[in-house]
Motif scaffolding. Structure first.
Motif, PDB file in Angstrom:
ATOM      1  N   LEU A  56       0.860  -1.186   0.000  1.00  0.00           N
ATOM      2  CA  LEU A  56       0.000   0.000   0.000  1.00  0.00           C
ATOM      3  C   LEU A  56       0.900   1.240   0.000  1.00  0.00           C
ATOM      4  O   LEU A  56       1.133   1.850   1.045  1.00  0.00           O
ATOM      5  CB  LEU A  56      -0.917   0.004   1.223  1.00  0.00           C
ATOM      6  CG  LEU A  56      -1.906  -1.155   1.285  1.00  0.00           C
ATOM      7  CD1 LEU A  56      -1.420  -2.239   2.237  1.00  0.00           C
ATOM      8  CD2 LEU A  56      -3.274  -0.672   1.684  1.00  0.00           C
ATOM      9  N   THR A  84      -4.135   2.331  -0.579  1.00  0.00           N
ATOM     10  CA  THR A  84      -4.633   1.611  -1.746  1.00  0.00           C
ATOM     11  C   THR A  84      -3.721   0.421  -2.003  1.00  0.00           C
ATOM     12  O   THR A  84      -2.502   0.574  -2.098  1.00  0.00           O
ATOM     13  CB  THR A  84      -4.658   2.538  -2.983  1.00  0.00           C
ATOM     14  OG1 THR A  84      -5.339   3.746  -2.637  1.00  0.00           O
ATOM     15  CG2 THR A  84      -5.378   1.861  -4.134  1.00  0.00           C
ATOM     16  N   HIS A  85      -4.323  -0.749  -2.131  1.00  0.00           N
ATOM     17  CA  HIS A  85      -3.590  -2.011  -2.280  1.00  0.00           C
ATOM     18  C   HIS A  85      -3.080  -2.150  -3.723  1.00  0.00           C
ATOM     19  O   HIS A  85      -3.626  -2.894  -4.524  1.00  0.00           O
ATOM     20  CB  HIS A  85      -4.521  -3.159  -1.885  1.00  0.00           C
ATOM     21  CG  HIS A  85      -3.861  -4.480  -1.808  1.00  0.00           C
ATOM     22  ND1 HIS A  85      -4.543  -5.650  -2.008  1.00  0.00           N
ATOM     23  CD2 HIS A  85      -2.587  -4.845  -1.527  1.00  0.00           C
ATOM     24  CE1 HIS A  85      -3.724  -6.680  -1.876  1.00  0.00           C
ATOM     25  NE2 HIS A  85      -2.529  -6.203  -1.585  1.00  0.00           N
ATOM     26  N   LYS A  86      -1.977  -1.451  -4.029  1.00  0.00           N
ATOM     27  CA  LYS A  86      -1.434  -1.411  -5.385  1.00  0.00           C
ATOM     28  C   LYS A  86      -0.316  -2.422  -5.621  1.00  0.00           C
ATOM     29  O   LYS A  86       0.076  -2.672  -6.756  1.00  0.00           O
ATOM     30  CB  LYS A  86      -0.901  -0.011  -5.690  1.00  0.00           C
ATOM     31  CG  LYS A  86      -1.979   1.047  -5.718  1.00  0.00           C
ATOM     32  CD  LYS A  86      -1.381   2.416  -6.009  1.00  0.00           C
ATOM     33  CE  LYS A  86      -2.464   3.469  -6.064  1.00  0.00           C
ATOM     34  NZ  LYS A  86      -1.906   4.803  -6.303  1.00  0.00           N
ATOM     35  N   GLY A 100      -6.016  -3.465  -5.894  1.00  0.00           N
ATOM     36  CA  GLY A 100      -6.480  -2.136  -6.250  1.00  0.00           C
ATOM     37  C   GLY A 100      -7.519  -1.595  -5.283  1.00  0.00           C
ATOM     38  O   GLY A 100      -7.979  -0.469  -5.423  1.00  0.00           O
ATOM     39  N   ASN A 101      -7.887  -2.392  -4.278  1.00  0.00           N
ATOM     40  CA  ASN A 101      -8.892  -1.984  -3.303  1.00  0.00           C
ATOM     41  C   ASN A 101      -8.340  -0.949  -2.336  1.00  0.00           C
ATOM     42  O   ASN A 101      -7.154  -0.945  -2.013  1.00  0.00           O
ATOM     43  CB  ASN A 101      -9.381  -3.183  -2.486  1.00  0.00           C
ATOM     44  CG  ASN A 101     -10.152  -4.186  -3.305  1.00  0.00           C
ATOM     45  OD1 ASN A 101     -10.445  -3.953  -4.473  1.00  0.00           O
ATOM     46  ND2 ASN A 101     -10.472  -5.317  -2.707  1.00  0.00           N
ATOM     47  N   SER A 102      -9.226  -0.099  -1.851  1.00  0.00           N
ATOM     48  CA  SER A 102      -8.886   0.833  -0.781  1.00  0.00           C
ATOM     49  C   SER A 102      -9.004   0.111   0.551  1.00  0.00           C
ATOM     50  O   SER A 102      -9.885  -0.728   0.731  1.00  0.00           O
ATOM     51  CB  SER A 102      -9.830   2.027  -0.789  1.00  0.00           C
ATOM     52  OG  SER A 102      -9.620   2.804  -1.937  1.00  0.00           O
TER      53      SER A 102
END
Length: 139
Positions: A56, A84-86, A100-102
């Protein structure tokens, strides 16, 4: 404002800036951090933080409230860990691929500071809630 509050706030600032060396320097060498994932020495705690920064990259802690002891050497912090889980989130339990989730995860931190260094630290969060937000378990 007491030492514990100042130190906690400084830790959050350094973590958000990605300065994990600076964040680690706030801790006494004998300090352990107690988490839902287990007890971590300083090296393990830093690696844990790095894993979250990698997974993140925009991670930060939003402080909702801080309660200090009268002496200022202890503080409890309630807040939200957000990001944000990038990237992949790697842990000893396995890897959670980037979704891609917050993430907006409530947490509570306990800090005890002596001589300008953190001597006791405990953090609590809802691990299953975090996993669900990241898409690693059913919601």
């Amino acid at each position: 404002m007491g030492d514990a509050r100042k130190t906690a706030e400084r830790f959050y600032e350094l973590f958000e800036a990605g300065d994990l060396d600076g964040a680690e320097a706030l801790f006494a060498s004998s300090c352990v951090t107690i988490t839902p994932m287990g007890t971590l020495n300083n090296n393990e705690h830093r690696a844990f933080g790095q894993s979250f920064r990698d997974g993140l990259p925009d991670a930060h802690m939003k402080i909702d409230r801080i309660v200090e002891s009268a002496s200022g050497d202890e503080a409890f912090v309630a807040g939200h860990f957000q990001g944000t889980h990038k990237g992949d989130l790697v842990s000893p339990q396995g890897t959670i691929p980037a979704s891609g989730n917050s993430l907006d995860m409530p947490f509570v931190d306990y800090w005890q500071v002596e001589g300008g260094k953190v001597v006791a630290h405990e953090v609590v969060w809802d691990n299953m809630g975090m996993m669900a937000q990241l898409g690693a378990t059913p919601g």
